[in-house]
Design an enzyme around this catalytic site. Structure first.
Site, PDB file in Angstrom:
ATOM      1  CG  ASN A   8      -1.835   1.115   1.325  1.00 13.90           C
ATOM      2  OD1 ASN A   8      -1.818   2.020   0.470  1.00 13.90           O
ATOM      3  ND2 ASN A   8      -2.682   1.119   2.332  1.00 13.90           N
ATOM      4  NE  ARG A  92      -6.444   1.184   0.114  1.00 15.47           N
ATOM      5  CZ  ARG A  92      -6.586   2.175   0.983  1.00 15.47           C
ATOM      6  NH1 ARG A  92      -5.582   2.546   1.752  1.00 15.47           N
ATOM      7  NH2 ARG A  92      -7.724   2.812   1.070  1.00 15.47           N
ATOM      8  CG  HIS A 181     -13.021   2.923   3.370  1.00 12.24           C
ATOM      9  ND1 HIS A 181     -13.743   3.858   4.096  1.00 12.24           N
ATOM     10  CD2 HIS A 181     -11.718   3.157   3.617  1.00 12.24           C
ATOM     11  CE1 HIS A 181     -12.902   4.624   4.763  1.00 12.24           C
ATOM     12  NE2 HIS A 181     -11.650   4.208   4.490  1.00 12.24           N
ATOM     13  NE  ARG A 242      -9.871  11.346   5.119  1.00 13.51           N
ATOM     14  CZ  ARG A 242      -9.910  10.101   4.660  1.00 13.51           C
ATOM     15  NH1 ARG A 242     -10.781   9.763   3.733  1.00 13.51           N
ATOM     16  NH2 ARG A 242      -9.075   9.189   5.100  1.00 13.51           N
ATOM     17  CD  GLU A 385      -9.146  -1.580   4.108  1.00 10.74           C
ATOM     18  OE1 GLU A 385      -8.718  -1.228   5.226  1.00 10.74           O
ATOM     19  OE2 GLU A 385      -9.473  -0.765   3.232  1.00 10.74           O
TER      20      GLU A 385
END
Ligand code: AMP
Length: 401
Positions: A8, A92, A181, A242, A385
């Site tokens: 990633n 990813r 996601h 965020r 993940e």
């Protein structure tokens, strides 16, 4: 043992894991590591293998040097990729645009298509591409697979995917809801039919990925029909740093009346808003401590977070019509019992009843936290993940060998 290497790559970091794709979500990965501060004066490579943590510090000018250092450290500690049976590398990739609905074996052509998507994710995709290019050079004989954060949301109907803005502008600039996601929402939602004892195509469900970033997804019969993140991962739920949904007019106001530049507004909304913007902290463990001390800003941040979460749960119940299950996952969703309880409090009328004892029990595995007579079942399912990416990578590599 056949392993997958999962990468990633961010702009200044590379997270990596060696994963046995046959393991369970809560099993420790074979090895896990992080290359940090790429491009800064001093960088760090951390590797955890066989219960021990190892670190090296040195300048890391680019991703190539970073991954090379990581491979050397792995080699020194007995888990070098060249010494192991690595059957696939899974990458990813944040943005797959409307081009990619499924993971893909990376060829030059596929990589070119990912490059074409850079305007949609100018911060994320270039870093993902750097990681792919470097890893393909270093492990040229192993299939590399791209797994897209957006892929799961291709099934969204146009009414959910399109924004009500000028259609020509939207089409020209690729403006629509893509969602993010996706690997996590898909992974946890796939466990739900079995936990309900129902065929997957009969299950309507809501999945709540609540980590540093947070998103909600409505899923009908295994297919996403709506999701809270949008063209970028800034939209939807209030998150650690965020803002989530805000009136888009705020951006014009901050620019025109407050004199802030677009970059400053970008920073404000992505890094200095959400729970952190209101309380000063973005980590939920710190937030909980402040709440225990009755810090009023922490309470306010928590209440805004919960309010936004309930808003999405409510709208997805309407979108789905009938809901069989609501599932919490990721750092906050898996660990913060108070968030789960408050997100679903007082919804008995809608058939949702949390069992407080089950909810408060500390447990690492997938579990039900609703009462026996709750019509809508509520689950906590740990996400993983990396494991999902590893499984995709290995499966696709085997199918193409
Ligand atoms: P993730 O992005 O999935 O790694 O989730 C990170 C978030 O999970 C951070 O806000 C953490 O504070 C939160 N988190 C992790 N462990 C716990 C815990 N035991 N209790 C509450 N929040 C937690």
């Amino acid at each position: 043992m056949a392993l997958a290497l999962v990468l990633n790559s961010g702009s200044s970091s590379i997270k990596f894991q060696l994963v046995d794709p046959k393991k369970h979500a809560t099993d420790e990965p074979f090895a896990v590591g992080l290359v940090e501060q790429i491009g800064e004066e001093e960088g760090t490579v951390t590797l955890t293998y066989d219960g021990e943590k190892h670190q090296v510090h040195a300048p890391i000018p680019d991703h190539m040097v970073g991954l090379d250092m990581a491979f050397k450290l792995m080699h020194d500690k007995g888990c070098g990729p060249e010494d192991l049976d690595i059957t696939a590398v899974g990458h990813r990739v944040v943005h797959g645009g409307i081009l990619f609905s499924q993971p893909e074996i990376i060829t030059d052509e596929i990589l070119g298509m990912v490059k074409d998507l850079i305007p949609l994710a100018p911060l994320h995709n270039p870093a993902n591409i750097s990681g792919i290019e470097v890893a393909r050079q270093m492990l040229p004989d192993v299939p590399h697979v791209a797994v897209f954060d957006t892929g799961f949301f291709h099934s969204m109907p146009p009414a959910a995917a399109l924004y009500a803005i000028n259609a020509e502008v939207a089409a020209t600039h690729g403006i629509r809801r893509y969602g993010f996601h996706g690997t996590s929402h898909e992974y946890v939602s796939q466990h739900v039919p079995e936990m309900l004892g129902k065929p997957a195509e009969m299950v309507n469900q809501i999945t709540l990925h609540l980590g540093n970033g947070a998103s909600a997804t409505a899923i009908r019969g295994g297919k996403a029909v709506d999701t809270s993140m949008g063209m970028t991962p800034l939209a939807g739920l209030a998150m650690g740093t965020r803002s989530g949904d805000i009136d888009p007019g705020i951006v014009f106001h901050l620019h025109r009346s407050a004199g802030m530049s677009i970059d400053q507004i970008d920073h404000l909304l992505n890094r200095d808003s959400g729970v952190k913007g209101i309380s000063g902290v973005n980590d939920f463990r710190q937030l909980s401590k402040l709440i225990e001390e009755d810090d009023q800003d922490a309470w306010l941040a928590y209440n805004v977070y919960i309010h936004q979460l309930r808003r999405y749960i409510g709208s997805y119940m309407f979108a789905l019509g009938r809901v069989d299950a609501i599932t919490f996952t990721a750092g906050v969703g898996e660990n913060a019992a108070n968030v789960r309880e408050d997100a679903l409090a007082d919804l008995e009328y809608y058939g949702i009843k949390i069992d407080k004892d089950k909810n408060n029990r500390r447990d690492k595995g997938a579990r039900e936290i609703s009462t026996d007579d709750s019509q809508v079942k509520v689950f906590v399912i740990p996400t993983n993940e990396e494991l999902a990416i590893a499984r995709y990578a290995v499966t696709l590599a085997a199918a193409n060998s």
